[in-house]
Design a protein around this motif. Structure first.
Motif, mmCIF file in Angstrom:
data_model
loop_
_atom_site.group_PDB
_atom_site.id
_atom_site.type_symbol
_atom_site.label_atom_id
_atom_site.label_comp_id
_atom_site.label_asym_id
_atom_site.label_seq_id
_atom_site.Cartn_x
_atom_site.Cartn_y
_atom_site.Cartn_z
ATOM 1 N N SER A 18 25.589 27.846 -21.051
ATOM 2 C CA SER A 18 25.572 28.053 -22.497
ATOM 3 C C SER A 18 25.822 29.500 -22.900
ATOM 4 O O SER A 18 26.623 29.782 -23.793
ATOM 5 C CB SER A 18 24.229 27.578 -23.071
ATOM 6 O OG SER A 18 24.103 26.180 -22.960
ATOM 7 N N LEU A 19 25.140 30.436 -22.251
ATOM 8 C CA LEU A 19 25.282 31.838 -22.646
ATOM 9 C C LEU A 19 26.692 32.347 -22.380
ATOM 10 O O LEU A 19 27.238 33.130 -23.166
ATOM 11 C CB LEU A 19 24.247 32.698 -21.917
ATOM 12 C CG LEU A 19 22.781 32.367 -22.204
ATOM 13 C CD1 LEU A 19 21.862 33.335 -21.468
ATOM 14 C CD2 LEU A 19 22.489 32.381 -23.701
ATOM 15 N N GLU A 20 27.302 31.919 -21.290
ATOM 16 C CA GLU A 20 28.682 32.310 -20.997
ATOM 17 C C GLU A 20 29.637 31.743 -22.040
ATOM 18 O O GLU A 20 30.574 32.424 -22.475
ATOM 19 C CB GLU A 20 29.082 31.815 -19.610
ATOM 20 C CG GLU A 20 28.290 32.435 -18.462
ATOM 21 C CD GLU A 20 28.605 31.759 -17.143
ATOM 22 O OE1 GLU A 20 29.376 30.778 -17.143
ATOM 23 O OE2 GLU A 20 28.083 32.219 -16.110
ATOM 24 N N LEU A 21 29.397 30.505 -22.448
ATOM 25 C CA LEU A 21 30.273 29.868 -23.421
ATOM 26 C C LEU A 21 30.163 30.557 -24.786
ATOM 27 O O LEU A 21 31.175 30.746 -25.474
ATOM 28 C CB LEU A 21 29.927 28.381 -23.548
ATOM 29 C CG LEU A 21 30.152 27.544 -22.284
ATOM 30 C CD1 LEU A 21 29.695 26.116 -22.507
ATOM 31 C CD2 LEU A 21 31.612 27.574 -21.858
ATOM 32 N N ILE A 22 28.956 30.927 -25.184
ATOM 33 C CA ILE A 22 28.789 31.653 -26.449
ATOM 34 C C ILE A 22 29.585 32.953 -26.420
ATOM 35 O O ILE A 22 30.277 33.301 -27.386
ATOM 36 C CB ILE A 22 27.300 31.954 -26.714
ATOM 37 C CG1 ILE A 22 26.519 30.658 -26.955
ATOM 38 C CG2 ILE A 22 27.140 32.873 -27.924
ATOM 39 C CD1 ILE A 22 25.030 30.865 -27.049
ATOM 40 N N ALA A 23 29.493 33.670 -25.315
ATOM 41 C CA ALA A 23 30.212 34.951 -25.191
ATOM 42 C C ALA A 23 31.714 34.737 -25.295
ATOM 43 O O ALA A 23 32.423 35.547 -25.915
ATOM 44 C CB ALA A 23 29.846 35.616 -23.866
ATOM 45 N N GLU A 24 32.223 33.661 -24.719
ATOM 46 C CA GLU A 24 33.668 33.411 -24.777
ATOM 47 C C GLU A 24 34.115 33.029 -26.179
ATOM 48 O O GLU A 24 35.205 33.402 -26.616
ATOM 49 C CB GLU A 24 34.046 32.325 -23.773
ATOM 50 C CG GLU A 24 33.978 32.773 -22.322
ATOM 51 C CD GLU A 24 34.869 31.943 -21.428
ATOM 52 O OE1 GLU A 24 35.999 31.628 -21.845
ATOM 53 O OE2 GLU A 24 34.426 31.607 -20.326
ATOM 54 N N VAL A 25 33.285 32.268 -26.886
ATOM 55 C CA VAL A 25 33.619 31.949 -28.277
ATOM 56 C C VAL A 25 33.604 33.220 -29.114
ATOM 57 O O VAL A 25 34.493 33.461 -29.938
ATOM 58 C CB VAL A 25 32.624 30.910 -28.847
ATOM 59 C CG1 VAL A 25 32.830 30.735 -30.357
ATOM 60 C CG2 VAL A 25 32.787 29.567 -28.145
ATOM 61 N N ARG A 26 32.597 34.049 -28.894
ATOM 62 C CA ARG A 26 32.477 35.299 -29.648
ATOM 63 C C ARG A 26 33.689 36.209 -29.400
ATOM 64 O O ARG A 26 34.167 36.885 -30.309
ATOM 65 C CB ARG A 26 31.184 36.011 -29.243
ATOM 66 C CG ARG A 26 30.774 37.160 -30.163
ATOM 67 C CD ARG A 26 29.514 37.833 -29.649
ATOM 68 N NE ARG A 26 28.382 36.916 -29.662
ATOM 69 C CZ ARG A 26 27.636 36.608 -28.601
ATOM 70 N NH1 ARG A 26 27.899 37.145 -27.416
ATOM 71 N NH2 ARG A 26 26.619 35.784 -28.703
ATOM 72 N N ALA A 27 34.188 36.208 -28.159
ATOM 73 C CA ALA A 27 35.323 37.057 -27.800
ATOM 74 C C ALA A 27 36.662 36.445 -28.176
ATOM 75 O O ALA A 27 37.694 37.109 -28.077
ATOM 76 C CB ALA A 27 35.290 37.347 -26.302
ATOM 77 N N GLY A 28 36.669 35.172 -28.575
ATOM 78 C CA GLY A 28 37.914 34.523 -28.954
ATOM 79 C C GLY A 28 38.602 33.775 -27.839
ATOM 80 O O GLY A 28 39.676 33.209 -28.031
ATOM 81 N N GLY A 29 38.000 33.736 -26.651
ATOM 82 C CA GLY A 29 38.596 33.005 -25.547
ATOM 83 C C GLY A 29 38.476 31.502 -25.692
ATOM 84 O O GLY A 29 39.272 30.751 -25.137
ATOM 85 N N LEU A 30 37.470 31.047 -26.416
ATOM 86 C CA LEU A 30 37.277 29.634 -26.714
ATOM 87 C C LEU A 30 37.200 29.457 -28.227
ATOM 88 O O LEU A 30 36.671 30.314 -28.942
ATOM 89 C CB LEU A 30 35.983 29.104 -26.079
ATOM 90 C CG LEU A 30 35.916 29.025 -24.564
ATOM 91 C CD1 LEU A 30 34.514 28.610 -24.120
ATOM 92 C CD2 LEU A 30 36.945 28.044 -24.012
ATOM 93 N N ASP A 31 37.706 28.322 -28.708
ATOM 94 C CA ASP A 31 37.612 28.025 -30.137
ATOM 95 C C ASP A 31 36.238 27.472 -30.502
ATOM 96 O O ASP A 31 35.729 27.746 -31.592
ATOM 97 C CB ASP A 31 38.688 27.010 -30.537
ATOM 98 C CG ASP A 31 40.089 27.569 -30.353
ATOM 99 O OD1 ASP A 31 40.360 28.649 -30.921
ATOM 100 O OD2 ASP A 31 40.891 26.950 -29.632
ATOM 101 N N ALA A 32 35.651 26.698 -29.616
ATOM 102 C CA ALA A 32 34.345 26.084 -29.886
ATOM 103 C C ALA A 32 33.716 25.688 -28.561
ATOM 104 O O ALA A 32 34.401 25.563 -27.540
ATOM 105 C CB ALA A 32 34.491 24.857 -30.792
ATOM 106 N N ALA A 33 32.396 25.488 -28.578
ATOM 107 C CA ALA A 33 31.700 25.115 -27.346
ATOM 108 C C ALA A 33 30.433 24.328 -27.663
ATOM 109 O O ALA A 33 29.786 24.560 -28.687
ATOM 110 C CB ALA A 33 31.356 26.358 -26.523
#
Length: 296
Positions: A129-144
């Motif tokens: 979860s924490l890794e996914l939040i960071a990727e969404v925040r950085a723009g690497g993921l659209d949603a998680a």
């Protein structure tokens, strides 16, 4: 500087090979190499160190590639926005998910979205979860999709609570506690535990519950997937705590409800900026699926 040059550089960086990058970009290698060399002359710096056996980014290349990816993403976003004005939804939808999503049937959701929007290329990866939040925040993921302790609030992203549930204990069939109808956290204190890595949101759900109850426990095995957790528990090496709605999917274990079960909340998170047409469409499809299943 041209978009195709940026695409060629990113492809070489990702494949580590000029030939494979050319194949990915559907051009001959000589044309790809020529364009990268032309870009390097324009920049006044080499982007790659080339040897017979490998291709590596230079310091200049390490600095250039992230910006190139952002430029390519922006161009793709611009094309998608124009298409949306004409009534088409296209582009890329990058999603992340924990391995224990229960709020929605993720496979059915993605299949429905693909049927409605076949021109959107879906990318999905699992993670913590924490890794996914960071990727969404950085723009690497659209949603998680996340699973976090009840008091956790995602920051730097927009979020929606999807479901609230509880954890249950899973035990090997030979464990003396396996025959009980219900137990408490204190009954598990003497057991060795199989759990997720320390510092992860999945681990925090259990750690916080035992700490609040004033109970010490021994986490002997740390795993990265709930499937492996179930395998270790099934052999009798330890016990684990997993989401109640997911526990029935594990084979070879016994499920034990807990009277003081830790709470678990599932969230969807997405970026704070304007949602892309594909992301906005996904949120709409998710709403329809969530209404059908009902918030728990």
């Amino acid at each position: 500087m041209e978009l195709r040059q940026l695409r060629y550089v990113v492809s070489v960086a990702e494949t580590g090979h000029f030939t494979r990058a050319a194949e990915r970009c559907h051009v001959v290698q000589s044309a790809l190499s020529h364009q990268i060399a032309k870009l390097e002359r324009e920049l006044g710096a080499r982007l790659f160190d080339r040897t017979r056996r490998q291709v590596r980014l230079t310091a200049a290349g390490e600095a250039f590639v992230p910006a190139a990816r952002q430029a390519l993403d922006a161009a793709a976003r611009a094309r998608a926005e124009v298409a949306a004005v004409t009534g088409e939804v296209r582009g890329r939808l990058a999603l992340g998910a924990i391995g224990t999503v229960t709020a929605v049937d993720l496979a059915a959701l993605l299949a429905d979205f693909h049927a409605r929007y076949p021109d959107v290329r879906i990318a999905l990866r699992s993670g913590a979860s924490l890794e996914l939040i960071a990727e969404v925040r950085a723009g690497g993921l659209d949603a998680a999709f996340l699973g976090v302790p009840s008091g956790f609030r995602p920051t730097g992203v927009r979020h929606r609570r999807l479901a609230v549930g509880e954890l249950v204990a899973v035990l090997g069939p030979a464990n003396p506690l396996a025959g009980r109808p219900v137990a408490a956290l204190r009954d598990l204190a003497a057991e060795a535990f199989v759990d997720f890595p320390a510092g992860s949101a999945a681990r925090a759900q259990s750690d916080e519950a035992f700490a609040a109850a004033g109970i010490d426990r021994d986490v002997a095995f740390e795993v990265s997937s709930v499937e492996f957790l179930g395998q270790l528990v099934g052999t009798g090496l330890g016990v684990g705590l997993v989401p109640a709605d997911f526990a029935t999917q594990l084979s070879g274990v016994r499920v034990l409800p807990l009277s003081d079960a830790p709470a678990r909340v599932e969230h969807l998170v997405w970026g704070q900026g304007p949602a892309s047409p594909a992301t906005a469409a996904f949120l709409t499809v998710l709403d329809s699926h969530h209404r059908e299943t009902g918030a728990r």
